[in-house]
Design a protein around this motif. Sequence first.
Motif, short mmCIF file in Angstrom:
data_model
loop_
_atom_site.label_atom_id
_atom_site.label_comp_id
_atom_site.label_asym_id
_atom_site.label_seq_id
_atom_site.Cartn_x
_atom_site.Cartn_y
_atom_site.Cartn_z
N ILE A 13 0.84 -1.20 0.00
CA ILE A 13 0.00 0.00 0.00
C ILE A 13 0.88 1.26 0.00
N ARG A 15 3.95 1.58 -1.03
CA ARG A 15 4.65 1.77 -2.31
C ARG A 15 3.72 2.35 -3.37
N ASP A 16 2.48 1.87 -3.40
CA ASP A 16 1.50 2.40 -4.35
C ASP A 16 1.19 3.85 -4.06
N LEU A 17 0.90 4.11 -2.81
CA LEU A 17 0.38 5.42 -2.44
C LEU A 17 1.47 6.49 -2.54
N PHE A 18 2.68 6.15 -2.12
CA PHE A 18 3.74 7.17 -2.13
C PHE A 18 4.64 7.02 -3.35
N ASP A 19 4.25 6.11 -4.23
CA ASP A 19 4.88 6.02 -5.53
C ASP A 19 6.40 5.82 -5.41
N HIS A 42 -2.26 10.94 4.51
CA HIS A 42 -2.61 10.12 5.67
C HIS A 42 -4.05 9.62 5.58
N ILE A 43 -4.94 10.50 5.16
CA ILE A 43 -6.34 10.09 4.98
C ILE A 43 -6.43 9.01 3.91
N ASN A 44 -5.73 9.24 2.79
CA ASN A 44 -5.74 8.23 1.73
C ASN A 44 -5.21 6.89 2.24
N VAL A 47 -7.83 5.19 4.40
CA VAL A 47 -8.93 4.64 3.59
C VAL A 47 -8.45 3.41 2.82
N ALA A 48 -7.22 3.46 2.33
CA ALA A 48 -6.68 2.31 1.59
C ALA A 48 -6.52 1.10 2.50
N ALA A 51 -9.86 -0.43 3.27
CA ALA A 51 -10.38 -1.21 2.15
C ALA A 51 -9.66 -2.54 2.02
N MET B 1 -14.83 -3.49 -1.47
CA MET B 1 -14.17 -2.48 -2.33
C MET B 1 -14.52 -2.74 -3.78
N PHE B 43 -9.72 3.48 -5.77
CA PHE B 43 -9.23 4.85 -5.64
C PHE B 43 -7.71 4.90 -5.56
N LEU B 44 -7.10 3.87 -4.99
CA LEU B 44 -5.65 3.86 -4.89
C LEU B 44 -5.02 3.75 -6.29
N LYS B 48 -2.69 6.41 -8.32
CA LYS B 48 -1.43 5.96 -8.93
C LYS B 48 -1.38 6.28 -10.43
N ARG B 51 -0.97 9.97 -11.02
CA ARG B 51 0.39 10.45 -10.81
C ARG B 51 1.26 10.11 -12.03
#
Lengths: 80, 632
Positions: A13, A15-19, A42-44, A47-48, A51, B1, B43-44, B48, B51
């Motif tokens: 998660i 790695r995906d979120l912070f690319d 942080h909110i994202n 939520v991730a 999920a 999800m 949404f993730l 991605k 970006r």
Amino acid sequence: MQKPQIYSELNDIFRDLFDDDNIVLKPETSADDVDGWDSLAHINLIVAIEAKFKIKFKTAEIESLHNVEHLVDVIAAKLG
Amino acid sequence: MNIELDWLPGLNDWADQLARAQALPWPSAKPAFVALANSRIDFLQTVKLDRAVQRSLKAAGGDPARLRLALLGSSTVSQLAAGLRIGALRRGLILDIYEGPYGLYRQELSDPESGLRAFAPQIVLFALDARHVVGAGDTSAGDAIAQMAHCWSLAKSTFDCAVIQQTLLPCIPPTLGSNEHRLPESPHALIERINSELRPAADAAGVHLLALDSFMRLHGGLNFWHEASLWNRAKQEVGPAASALYGEYAGRLIAALRGLSAKCLVLDLDNTLWGGVIGDGGLEGIALGQGSAAGEAFLDFQRYAQTLSRRGVILAVCSKNDEINARAPFQKHPEMILKETDIACFVANWSDKAQNIRTIAASLNIGLDALVFADDNPAERGLIRRELPMVAVPELPEDPADYVSTIARGGYFEAVAVTGEDRERGSQYAGNAQREKLRETVTDVASYLAALKMELIFQPFDRIGLPRIVQLANKTNQFNLTTIRYVERDLERVIDDPRCVSLQLRLKDVYGDNGIIALILGRMQGQDLFIETWLMSCRVLGRQVEEATLQLIAARAEASGARRLIGEYRPTAKNGMVREHYEKLGFAPLDASGEESTANRWILELSSYRSKPTPIRLVEGPNAKTADLQRA
């Protein structure tokens, strides 16, 4: 789910979120160590995680989740 | 999800495809990114993908065709930006989003020095949260709407832009219950009242609504869209989990404003329009109609398709069947709702469906990207996605009871206006079939055209015709000399501009009214009339409408004092059919010496112009005279 597996899923998660495919989460990793871990991210992140693990954080928990060890503990507790 | 985009197909190798797309430079990466956006992503993945696209765009110095959208909110809205960009990208549009400083949208609108002013948006989306609009509970619905309307008119007058207003999310719970409306001061009742009064108010102001309240109910429910804890923590009214869906709804609205919505629903037959296989079971063997749950589900789907058709969506059939079997239910089954006359193009054979779908697009004279293909068979869907990626192929669920909601939630046919032409399109296509029959019985073209007894009804642009004029200007790709797109404002200005010559042309014949089929917009430049736009619907090709139109332009131009007509051809990927348009009409190439960019310009001296006889009678439209009077 065992903690090592939680770490591994969490790592995906992050790695995906912070690319950033070089992120390797350690217990002490916090917002200061990850580029882009700001309040919106942080909110994202919350939520991730909700999920992915099909759990729900309480407002008070969200406020306090700022290092990875704590995050994993809370997730593990919720997963039972 | 992943309940959100369930009409889109899942991609197993999404991450690999993303990596491959990222390796390509913009703009060759764009189709791959569009394909990734058109898969079932959460949404993730949306974040991605966004970006990756932003990075690719940045490296290329941006995209010249990008659309500038200002996202103005009264609380946090940045979580919506990625979903909005991806929702637009799904339709091939690149959005450049401006987010103002937190909560300062009113100041930004009125301050000439603001970042918003410098950004000069083409679209303004007001994403106001319900708590902000309702305030402390001492506001009336009328006051709340008046405040919004003030912002709309500020935005419109400052930027000459399209305005989208989000309806209020009913996120404050009721206190009374089912009969909440009896407690007028309750915030919940006030939200509902504002939402209902917003509809006519927005229509009157020419503002488009993003119906958050209505699609929240269709799609996931309030708890999916709004989380109290995120509101408390981050002032996000619509949370990140719903942001992809928010962007999807906004994206289809923006695409509709650009005339990019799909135009035709292509239907499979066996197990799509009825249960079972007509070739095996015969008329008695298929499930359709009252008496079985499955039969009723197919009935519902047919009814929905017919409703779409009545508001202008073209229906076509593409089936692997012997044609005689395929047509039998349409002709003989008592429960069939769809009739042969509802189907503009009926293709039933054993060839592969990709080829048949190309045939359908060609015979209807529309692009493949205007088609939606509904088929219960995953293998056929996969084939079309692979062979014709520009065709939208919804992931029909296994249960036919859910076909309607899947197609509806896919939002392929989003529209912002329903014009008279839309309502009549079905009968226009039926008329086409009759014209074809006449063509077969009459041997030479001249007598065929004479037998049609055509009338070309002309008048300048007017306000009544404006919605259709804007729609035609924005969706005509093939017979369009310059492919200049306009927003309603641009064309509204033409109405009162004495230096403009505008014509809207309606064609009638013995088989009916074809509606408005051509537009002309010319501007006087000295003693020249420059023809900025000349476009025509391909439905009336080969009927000498071009020659008749030129007669009208020449007459109008002379009345405006012009001595010469200047025409221009701007080549695009789709308008090759009009490359020789001006040459065929007797224009001479404009001498390019000493001037740039005149290579595709053509000239006609009016003094030497002699009109050719056509089988078309020219008839002045009802508003032609009044418009001339206004001008005088």
